[in-house]
Design a protein around this motif. Structure first.
Motif, PDB file in Angstrom:
ATOM      1  N   GLY A  16     -37.512 -10.940 -30.086  1.00  0.00           N
ATOM      2  CA  GLY A  16     -37.339 -10.535 -31.475  1.00  0.00           C
ATOM      3  C   GLY A  16     -36.432  -9.341 -31.660  1.00  0.00           C
ATOM      4  O   GLY A  16     -35.904  -9.137 -32.767  1.00  0.00           O
ATOM      5  N   SER A  17     -36.201  -8.564 -30.616  1.00  0.00           N
ATOM      6  CA  SER A  17     -35.295  -7.422 -30.730  1.00  0.00           C
ATOM      7  C   SER A  17     -33.835  -7.848 -30.719  1.00  0.00           C
ATOM      8  O   SER A  17     -32.942  -7.037 -30.957  1.00  0.00           O
ATOM      9  CB  SER A  17     -35.550  -6.420 -29.602  1.00  0.00           C
ATOM     10  N   ARG A  18     -33.587  -9.138 -30.453  1.00  0.00           N
ATOM     11  CA  ARG A  18     -32.216  -9.653 -30.432  1.00  0.00           C
ATOM     12  C   ARG A  18     -31.975 -10.670 -31.545  1.00  0.00           C
ATOM     13  O   ARG A  18     -30.945 -11.322 -31.580  1.00  0.00           O
ATOM     14  CB  ARG A  18     -31.937 -10.282 -29.067  1.00  0.00           C
ATOM     15  N   ILE A  19     -32.943 -10.816 -32.426  1.00  0.00           N
ATOM     16  CA  ILE A  19     -32.825 -11.763 -33.541  1.00  0.00           C
ATOM     17  C   ILE A  19     -32.856 -10.975 -34.838  1.00  0.00           C
ATOM     18  O   ILE A  19     -33.762 -10.167 -35.076  1.00  0.00           O
ATOM     19  CB  ILE A  19     -33.967 -12.792 -33.516  1.00  0.00           C
ATOM     20  N   THR A  20     -31.885 -11.206 -35.697  1.00  0.00           N
ATOM     21  CA  THR A  20     -31.776 -10.441 -36.930  1.00  0.00           C
ATOM     22  C   THR A  20     -32.349 -11.200 -38.126  1.00  0.00           C
ATOM     23  O   THR A  20     -32.553 -12.412 -38.084  1.00  0.00           O
ATOM     24  CB  THR A  20     -30.306 -10.095 -37.238  1.00  0.00           C
ATOM     25  N   VAL A  21     -32.566 -10.450 -39.206  1.00  0.00           N
ATOM     26  CA  VAL A  21     -33.017 -11.056 -40.459  1.00  0.00           C
ATOM     27  C   VAL A  21     -31.991 -12.079 -40.952  1.00  0.00           C
ATOM     28  O   VAL A  21     -32.341 -13.152 -41.438  1.00  0.00           O
ATOM     29  CB  VAL A  21     -33.263  -9.969 -41.524  1.00  0.00           C
ATOM     30  N   THR A  40     -52.734 -19.294 -41.539  1.00  0.00           N
ATOM     31  CA  THR A  40     -52.158 -17.970 -41.745  1.00  0.00           C
ATOM     32  C   THR A  40     -50.730 -17.979 -41.202  1.00  0.00           C
ATOM     33  O   THR A  40     -50.404 -18.771 -40.307  1.00  0.00           O
ATOM     34  CB  THR A  40     -52.952 -16.884 -41.013  1.00  0.00           C
ATOM     35  N   PRO A  41     -49.860 -17.123 -41.733  1.00  0.00           N
ATOM     36  CA  PRO A  41     -48.486 -17.088 -41.205  1.00  0.00           C
ATOM     37  C   PRO A  41     -48.435 -16.814 -39.705  1.00  0.00           C
ATOM     38  O   PRO A  41     -47.656 -17.450 -38.986  1.00  0.00           O
ATOM     39  CB  PRO A  41     -47.843 -15.948 -42.006  1.00  0.00           C
ATOM     40  N   ARG A  42     -49.261 -15.899 -39.229  1.00  0.00           N
ATOM     41  CA  ARG A  42     -49.248 -15.594 -37.784  1.00  0.00           C
ATOM     42  C   ARG A  42     -49.690 -16.802 -36.965  1.00  0.00           C
ATOM     43  O   ARG A  42     -49.177 -17.041 -35.865  1.00  0.00           O
ATOM     44  CB  ARG A  42     -50.120 -14.383 -37.490  1.00  0.00           C
ATOM     45  N   GLY A  67     -43.672  -7.441 -31.610  1.00  0.00           N
ATOM     46  CA  GLY A  67     -44.413  -8.314 -30.707  1.00  0.00           C
ATOM     47  C   GLY A  67     -44.645  -9.733 -31.192  1.00  0.00           C
ATOM     48  O   GLY A  67     -45.179 -10.554 -30.451  1.00  0.00           O
ATOM     49  N   VAL A  68     -44.228 -10.050 -32.404  1.00  0.00           N
ATOM     50  CA  VAL A  68     -44.511 -11.387 -32.954  1.00  0.00           C
ATOM     51  C   VAL A  68     -43.617 -12.449 -32.339  1.00  0.00           C
ATOM     52  O   VAL A  68     -44.060 -13.569 -32.061  1.00  0.00           O
ATOM     53  CB  VAL A  68     -44.372 -11.379 -34.491  1.00  0.00           C
ATOM     54  N   VAL A  69     -42.345 -12.122 -32.111  1.00  0.00           N
ATOM     55  CA  VAL A  69     -41.419 -13.076 -31.494  1.00  0.00           C
ATOM     56  C   VAL A  69     -41.034 -12.543 -30.118  1.00  0.00           C
ATOM     57  O   VAL A  69     -40.072 -11.787 -29.960  1.00  0.00           O
ATOM     58  CB  VAL A  69     -40.166 -13.286 -32.374  1.00  0.00           C
ATOM     59  N   GLN A  70     -41.807 -12.936 -29.145  1.00  0.00           N
ATOM     60  CA  GLN A  70     -41.581 -12.527 -27.760  1.00  0.00           C
ATOM     61  C   GLN A  70     -42.040 -13.653 -26.839  1.00  0.00           C
ATOM     62  O   GLN A  70     -43.032 -14.332 -27.112  1.00  0.00           O
ATOM     63  CB  GLN A  70     -42.353 -11.250 -27.415  1.00  0.00           C
ATOM     64  N   MET A  98     -44.135 -20.667 -31.409  1.00  0.00           N
ATOM     65  CA  MET A  98     -43.693 -19.992 -30.195  1.00  0.00           C
ATOM     66  C   MET A  98     -44.152 -20.708 -28.924  1.00  0.00           C
ATOM     67  O   MET A  98     -43.646 -20.442 -27.839  1.00  0.00           O
ATOM     68  CB  MET A  98     -44.191 -18.540 -30.196  1.00  0.00           C
ATOM     69  N   ARG A  99     -45.102 -21.601 -29.056  1.00  0.00           N
ATOM     70  CA  ARG A  99     -45.532 -22.396 -27.895  1.00  0.00           C
ATOM     71  C   ARG A  99     -44.657 -23.627 -27.687  1.00  0.00           C
ATOM     72  O   ARG A  99     -44.802 -24.320 -26.677  1.00  0.00           O
ATOM     73  CB  ARG A  99     -46.992 -22.820 -28.057  1.00  0.00           C
TER      74      ARG A  99
END
Length: 361
Positions: free
Chosen positions: A111-116, A150-152, A102-105, A159-160
């Motif tokens: 985020g499910s389509r972005i890899t490390v 904080t990192p988050r 949920g962090v990159v959405q 993300m904005r």
């Protein structure tokens, strides 16, 4: 940019016979307050300094002075991630969503389509962290130099921002990629990015001048002061700064000696297994960079032929260049304590280029 520009442009000039001292003095003449450089090769080293440790003072630049290395931090972060890959604890093909649900959405990103791998390679398309007030103006610096992020919080702010127009695998430099990498390191290991960098890199290599400081706003040990003009001709002392705004992407403190030791060990294969080092040094075109980019390393063309690996770094007043030959047998690093403009930048890249080309003379 949160941690300096992406300008890793190679200098295509003929190799000259200038000594390291002459090159350092040439950088100083471009307007930098202080300059320090070191070159290591086969157990020997050469160093030179010019300028003063503070504006208006006579004290020279410190020997083995410490400074914020800015985006050269990314090589440290990528090294830790690749060590974890070598240990089988994470894969470069894992997605961000697997480790940070949920962090990159949203905002056109998933985020499910972005890899490390895409994080470390800057091909994720994730927008950069907005430049914080402390880096934008003298008033902002005075008001927020002790502010902790904080990192988050950094990722939410990124993300904005408008999504990058280029589609993966298009290359686009973003500090957010490495903030996310630091967060993933914590998720994989259960320990902070700072602790992993210390235990996996700093301590094994005995980097006595190097630290991943967390939120500590001061530079311990000998150091020159850093200065920023914020678009004016007046230098503001910006040495004190909470570096949490650059976790994973630009907060490491080091020295030219330690940077050389780190990059030498890395390219010589002392920190990564061969498979992971190959991954790190496999590059893609980086449009606008004047180089190509691997995983936390840029590959820059040498004026004498061939190329070297390294990284530029900048964090509010401190600017550095560090690079090493492909085999890690000759390494050069240089930093200044104020950014005096394009002439300073070009002179720094020329120093690294000529010193690494010197290995072939």
């Amino acid at each position: 940019m949160l941690v300096a520009s992406t300008g890793l442009t190679a200098v295509a000039k003929p190799v000259q016979s200038n000594s390291l001292r002459q090159q350092v003095e040439a950088i100083h003449r471009t307007g930098a307050v202080g300059v320090s450089a070191e070159v290591t090769s086969s157990g020997s080293h050469d160093s030179a300094r010019a300028g003063t440790a503070r504006i208006g003072a006579t004290k020279p630049m410190p020997e083995d002075g410490r400074f914020r290395i800015g985006s050269a931090t990314k090589t440290f972060t990528a090294t830790v991630v690749l060590q974890l890959v070598g240990e089988g604890r994470i894969s470069l093909d894992d997605t961000v969503e697997q480790w940070l649900p949920g962090v990159v959405q949203g905002n056109g990103l998933d985020g499910s389509r972005i890899t490390v791998r895409q994080l470390l390679q800057h091909t994720s398309g994730i927008p950069d962290v907005p430049v914080p007030p402390a880096l934008r103006s003298a008033d902002g610096y005075r008001a927020e130099r002790f502010r902790t992020y904080t990192p988050r919080e950094l990722v939410r702010a990124a993300m904005r921002q408008p999504a990058e127009p280029s589609e993966v695998p298009g290359w686009s430099y973003s500090n957010t990629n490495y903030v996310l990498a630091a967060m993933i390191i914590r998720e994989v290991t259960g320990r902070s990015w700072q602790r992993e960098v210390h235990d996996r890199i700093i301590r094994p290599l005995a980097l006595r001048d190097t630290a991943a400081p967390g939120t500590f706003p001061f530079i311990p040990g000998p150091h020159a002061h850093a200065y920023a003009g914020f678009g004016t001709d007046t230098g503001v002392d910006v040495t004190t700064l909470d570096p949490s705004m650059a976790v994973g992407s630009g907060s490491v403190i080091s020295s030219t000696r330690d940077l050389n030791r780190f990059y030498t060990a890395l390219l010589a294969g002392r920190l990564l297994p061969p498979e992971q080092l190959d991954e790190m040094t496999t590059t893609v075109p980086a449009p606008g960079l004047g180089a190509s980019y691997g995983l936390g390393l840029a590959e820059i063309r040498l004026s004498c032929g061939g190329s070297y690996f390294g990284h530029r770094g900048e964090l509010l007043g401190y600017v550095t260049w560090a690079g090493t030959t492909r085999e890690g047998d000759r390494t050069a690093s240089v930093y200044v304590t104020s950014h005096a403009g394009q002439d300073t930048e070009e002179s720094m890249t020329e120093l690294v280029d000529q010193q690494l080309c010197g290995a072939r003379s």
